[in-house]
Every structure is written in C-alpha cells, then in structure tokens.
Design a protein around this motif. Structure first.
Motif, short mmCIF file in Angstrom:
data_model
loop_
_atom_site.label_atom_id
_atom_site.label_comp_id
_atom_site.label_asym_id
_atom_site.label_seq_id
_atom_site.Cartn_x
_atom_site.Cartn_y
_atom_site.Cartn_z
N PHE A 78 0.80 -1.22 0.00
CA PHE A 78 0.00 0.00 0.00
C PHE A 78 0.83 1.27 0.00
N VAL A 79 2.13 1.17 -0.23
CA VAL A 79 2.99 2.36 -0.23
C VAL A 79 2.58 3.30 -1.35
N ALA A 80 2.07 2.79 -2.46
CA ALA A 80 1.66 3.64 -3.57
C ALA A 80 0.51 4.56 -3.17
N PHE A 81 -0.26 4.17 -2.16
CA PHE A 81 -1.40 4.99 -1.73
C PHE A 81 -1.06 5.94 -0.59
N ALA A 82 0.21 6.09 -0.26
CA ALA A 82 0.63 6.93 0.85
C ALA A 82 0.16 8.38 0.72
N PRO A 83 0.21 9.02 -0.48
CA PRO A 83 -0.30 10.40 -0.56
C PRO A 83 -1.78 10.50 -0.23
N ILE A 84 -2.55 9.49 -0.61
CA ILE A 84 -3.98 9.52 -0.30
C ILE A 84 -4.19 9.35 1.20
N VAL A 85 -3.42 8.46 1.80
CA VAL A 85 -3.54 8.21 3.24
C VAL A 85 -3.15 9.46 4.03
N ASP A 86 -2.20 10.23 3.51
CA ASP A 86 -1.81 11.47 4.20
C ASP A 86 -2.91 12.51 4.18
N VAL A 87 -3.77 12.49 3.17
CA VAL A 87 -4.84 13.49 3.03
C VAL A 87 -6.11 13.07 3.77
N LEU A 88 -6.30 11.78 4.00
CA LEU A 88 -7.55 11.29 4.59
C LEU A 88 -7.93 11.95 5.92
N PRO A 89 -7.02 12.21 6.86
CA PRO A 89 -7.46 12.83 8.11
C PRO A 89 -8.03 14.24 7.96
N ILE A 90 -7.75 14.90 6.83
CA ILE A 90 -8.22 16.28 6.63
C ILE A 90 -9.65 16.31 6.07
N LEU A 91 -10.12 15.20 5.52
CA LEU A 91 -11.43 15.18 4.87
C LEU A 91 -12.57 15.66 5.76
N PRO A 92 -12.67 15.30 7.04
CA PRO A 92 -13.79 15.83 7.84
C PRO A 92 -13.79 17.35 7.93
N VAL A 93 -12.63 17.96 7.92
CA VAL A 93 -12.57 19.43 7.93
C VAL A 93 -13.17 19.98 6.65
N PHE A 94 -12.88 19.34 5.52
CA PHE A 94 -13.46 19.79 4.26
C PHE A 94 -14.98 19.65 4.26
N PHE A 95 -15.49 18.58 4.86
CA PHE A 95 -16.95 18.43 4.95
C PHE A 95 -17.56 19.52 5.84
N LEU A 96 -16.87 19.90 6.90
CA LEU A 96 -17.35 20.98 7.76
C LEU A 96 -17.39 22.29 6.99
N LEU A 97 -16.32 22.59 6.25
CA LEU A 97 -16.30 23.80 5.44
C LEU A 97 -17.36 23.77 4.35
N LEU A 98 -17.60 22.60 3.79
CA LEU A 98 -18.64 22.46 2.78
C LEU A 98 -20.02 22.75 3.37
N ALA A 99 -20.24 22.34 4.61
CA ALA A 99 -21.52 22.63 5.27
C ALA A 99 -21.71 24.13 5.45
N PHE A 100 -20.64 24.85 5.83
CA PHE A 100 -20.75 26.30 5.95
C PHE A 100 -20.98 26.96 4.60
#
Length: 109
Positions: A78-100
């Motif tokens: 799964f090393v090829a997916f490391a950039p995606i895994v690095d971004v995953l924890p930020i996704l809830p913040v994006f959903f919060l901003l999308l709600a605003f």
C-alpha cells in the motif's frame, strides 16, 4: 392518493405496570452512595496506587507510544497509496467547510 393507516397496537396495562415495578425495584441500586472520609481511610491499603499515580502512569505510557505511532509505515503493498492516506485525516474538515458554504449559499436559514 393512497391512504395507509397503521393498525393501532394496544399495550397491556399489566405490562406497563410490570415494567414500572421493575424500574422502581432497580432504582435504589442504580447509584452508589458517596464514601465518607473514614470509609476511604479504611478501604485503601497502603501499598495500593492512588488514582493520581495511575493517571501519571497512563500519561507517561501514552507519551512513550505516540512517537512509535508517528513512525508507523504502510505495508509494502500500500505504499503507492501513501499520498492519499496522508490526506484522509483532513477530509472531515473539508466536509465541515462544505456545510458552511452550503449554508451561506442558502442564506443561513
């Protein structure tokens, strides 16, 4: 167009009384009475750790474990997916901003 009515279900009054009686029967055992100072002195043994000592040990253990968690690596498959895994924890913040953003677009109704 279509009208569906749910059949009314009668609850037996005996069942309601039985549930209420069980609840009242269990109510005195729900809460533990506070211990007095004399009870605390007699129940604690001199060699037993206090709650403060346990809290200090848990903080120490968590600080020792956190650096190891930060150095964790993905399995080789799964090393090829490391950039995606690095971004995953930020996704809830994006959903919060999308709600605003959505609320701003509808005028904060």
């Amino acid at each position: 167009l279509y009208s569906f009515e749910m059949a009314g279900r009668r609850v037996s009054p005996l069942l309601v009384i039985a549930v209420a009686a069980c609840g009242l029967w269990m109510l005195p055992t729900t809460f533990a009475p506070p211990m007095s100072a004399s009870d605390r002195a007699t129940t604690s043994s001199p060699g037993a750790p206090s709650m403060e000592d346990v809290a200090k040990l848990s903080v120490l253990a968590s600080t020792l474990v956190v650096p190891q968690a930060a150095e964790a690596r993905l399995p080789d498959e799964f090393v090829a997916f490391a950039p995606i895994v690095d971004v995953l924890p930020i996704l809830p913040v994006f959903f919060l901003l999308l709600a605003f953003l959505w609320q701003a677009s509808v005028g904060f109704r």
